[in-house]
Write a protein that holds these residues in place. Structure first.
Motif, PDB file in Angstrom:
ATOM      1  N   VAL A  74       0.675  -1.699  -0.094  1.00  0.00           N
ATOM      2  CA  VAL A  74       0.154   0.444   0.149  1.00  0.00           C
ATOM      3  C   VAL A  74       0.630   0.885  -0.002  1.00  0.00           C
ATOM      4  CG1 VAL A  74      -1.947   1.226   1.296  1.00  0.00           C
ATOM      5  CG2 VAL A  74      -1.995  -1.250   1.206  1.00  0.00           C
ATOM      6  N   VAL A  75       2.080   0.962   0.630  1.00  0.00           N
ATOM      7  CA  VAL A  75       2.792   2.173   0.812  1.00  0.00           C
ATOM      8  C   VAL A  75       3.830   1.995  -0.107  1.00  0.00           C
ATOM      9  CG1 VAL A  75       4.445   3.443   1.961  1.00  0.00           C
ATOM     10  CG2 VAL A  75       2.481   2.488   3.195  1.00  0.00           C
ATOM     11  N   GLN A  76       4.380   3.125  -1.060  1.00  0.00           N
ATOM     12  CA  GLN A  76       5.152   2.837  -2.171  1.00  0.00           C
ATOM     13  C   GLN A  76       6.534   2.370  -1.761  1.00  0.00           C
ATOM     14  OE1 GLN A  76       6.161   6.587  -4.202  1.00  0.00           O
ATOM     15  NE2 GLN A  76       7.235   5.813  -6.024  1.00  0.00           N
ATOM     16  N   GLY A  77       7.398   1.762  -2.236  1.00  0.00           N
ATOM     17  CA  GLY A  77       8.877   0.888  -1.500  1.00  0.00           C
ATOM     18  C   GLY A  77       8.838  -0.169  -0.792  1.00  0.00           C
ATOM     19  N   GLY A  78       7.163  -0.267  -0.186  1.00  0.00           N
ATOM     20  CA  GLY A  78       7.015  -1.456   0.474  1.00  0.00           C
ATOM     21  C   GLY A  78       7.895  -2.600   0.324  1.00  0.00           C
ATOM     22  N   PHE A  79       7.378  -3.549   1.205  1.00  0.00           N
ATOM     23  CA  PHE A  79       7.233  -4.987   0.774  1.00  0.00           C
ATOM     24  C   PHE A  79       6.055  -5.459  -0.652  1.00  0.00           C
ATOM     25  CE2 PHE A  79       6.033  -9.716   1.999  1.00  0.00           C
ATOM     26  CZ  PHE A  79       7.574  -9.916   1.316  1.00  0.00           C
ATOM     27  N   ALA A  80       6.572  -6.664  -1.222  1.00  0.00           N
ATOM     28  CA  ALA A  80       6.129  -6.967  -2.550  1.00  0.00           C
ATOM     29  C   ALA A  80       6.345  -8.057  -2.417  1.00  0.00           C
ATOM     30  CB  ALA A  80       6.209  -6.078  -3.995  1.00  0.00           C
ATOM     31  N   ILE A  81       5.386  -9.289  -2.826  1.00  0.00           N
ATOM     32  CA  ILE A  81       6.217 -10.052  -4.238  1.00  0.00           C
ATOM     33  C   ILE A  81       5.404 -10.354  -5.462  1.00  0.00           C
ATOM     34  CG2 ILE A  81       5.356 -12.648  -3.939  1.00  0.00           C
ATOM     35  CD1 ILE A  81       5.163 -13.013  -0.839  1.00  0.00           C
ATOM     36  N   GLN A 114      -7.742  -7.574  -3.359  1.00  0.00           N
ATOM     37  CA  GLN A 114      -8.616  -6.846  -1.889  1.00  0.00           C
ATOM     38  C   GLN A 114      -7.684  -6.886  -1.141  1.00  0.00           C
ATOM     39  OE1 GLN A 114      -9.676 -11.232   0.639  1.00  0.00           O
ATOM     40  NE2 GLN A 114     -10.408 -10.945  -1.349  1.00  0.00           N
ATOM     41  N   ASP A 115      -7.928  -5.761  -0.595  1.00  0.00           N
ATOM     42  CA  ASP A 115      -6.837  -5.073   0.593  1.00  0.00           C
ATOM     43  C   ASP A 115      -7.000  -6.588   1.665  1.00  0.00           C
ATOM     44  OD1 ASP A 115      -6.923  -3.254  -0.651  1.00  0.00           O
ATOM     45  OD2 ASP A 115      -8.655  -1.659   0.219  1.00  0.00           O
ATOM     46  N   VAL A 116      -5.317  -6.312   2.221  1.00  0.00           N
ATOM     47  CA  VAL A 116      -5.441  -6.952   3.073  1.00  0.00           C
ATOM     48  C   VAL A 116      -4.292  -6.468   4.917  1.00  0.00           C
ATOM     49  CG1 VAL A 116      -6.027  -9.574   1.821  1.00  0.00           C
ATOM     50  CG2 VAL A 116      -3.804  -8.302   2.918  1.00  0.00           C
TER      51      VAL A 116
END
Length: 156
Positions: A74-81, A114-116
């Motif tokens: 949700v936050v730019q640069g945050g954790f992603a897969i 979907q938001d989690v």
């Protein structure tokens, strides 16, 4: 200009009606992909140990092909897969995310978001090093103390 006989006119009308029906039916069928997904979330008890299991739902869930699952911050640069074929997303730190499922239904590319929230109460420990006894000239007789707070043993 040549006139069209009545029999030809009837056949032309029939062909136009059938063509219109086929176009309408194929448009209707491709827009009727009934599917969705649910998520089961396990909290993160370490720095990044959260898990999200994705389960497909809906009448057309079994017909989906080329499935890709991903996690977006949700936050730019945050954790992603990045998109991958596994419905199990692992090693997730606590935080707010968006789960995306992409697939092909019939011949149509479909996607759902979907938001989690992955919960977690992990607090990184702090290390405090202090000298207990100085080493004597060239001897390894000194002592140090290492205090780790807050945290739970064993520390590995």
């Amino acid at each position: 200009m040549q006139k069209i006989n009545p029999t030809s006119r009837i056949w032309i009308r029939r062909i136009l009606i059938i063509a219109l029906f086929v176009v309408t039916e194929s448009r209707y069928a491709s827009g009727q992909c009934n599917w969705g997904f649910t998520t089961t979330i396990q909290p993160s008890v370490c720095a990044a140990s959260g898990k999200i299991t994705i389960t497909l739902t809906g009448a057309n869930a079994g017909t989906l092909t080329n499935l890709l699952y991903s996690l977006e911050p949700v936050v730019q640069g945050g954790f992603a897969i990045a998109p991958n074929s596994s419905p199990l997303l692992e090693n997730i730190p606590p935080g707010q995310y968006k789960v995306r499922v992409q697939a092909v239904c019939g011949s149509e590319q479909v996607s759902s978001l979907q938001d989690v929230q992955v919960r977690g109460n992990y607090v990184p420990f702090k290390a405090v090093l202090s000298q207990k006894r100085q080493a004597l000239n060239g001897c390894n007789t000194g002592q140090a103390s290492l205090l780790l707070t807050p945290g739970k043993a064993p520390f590995t």
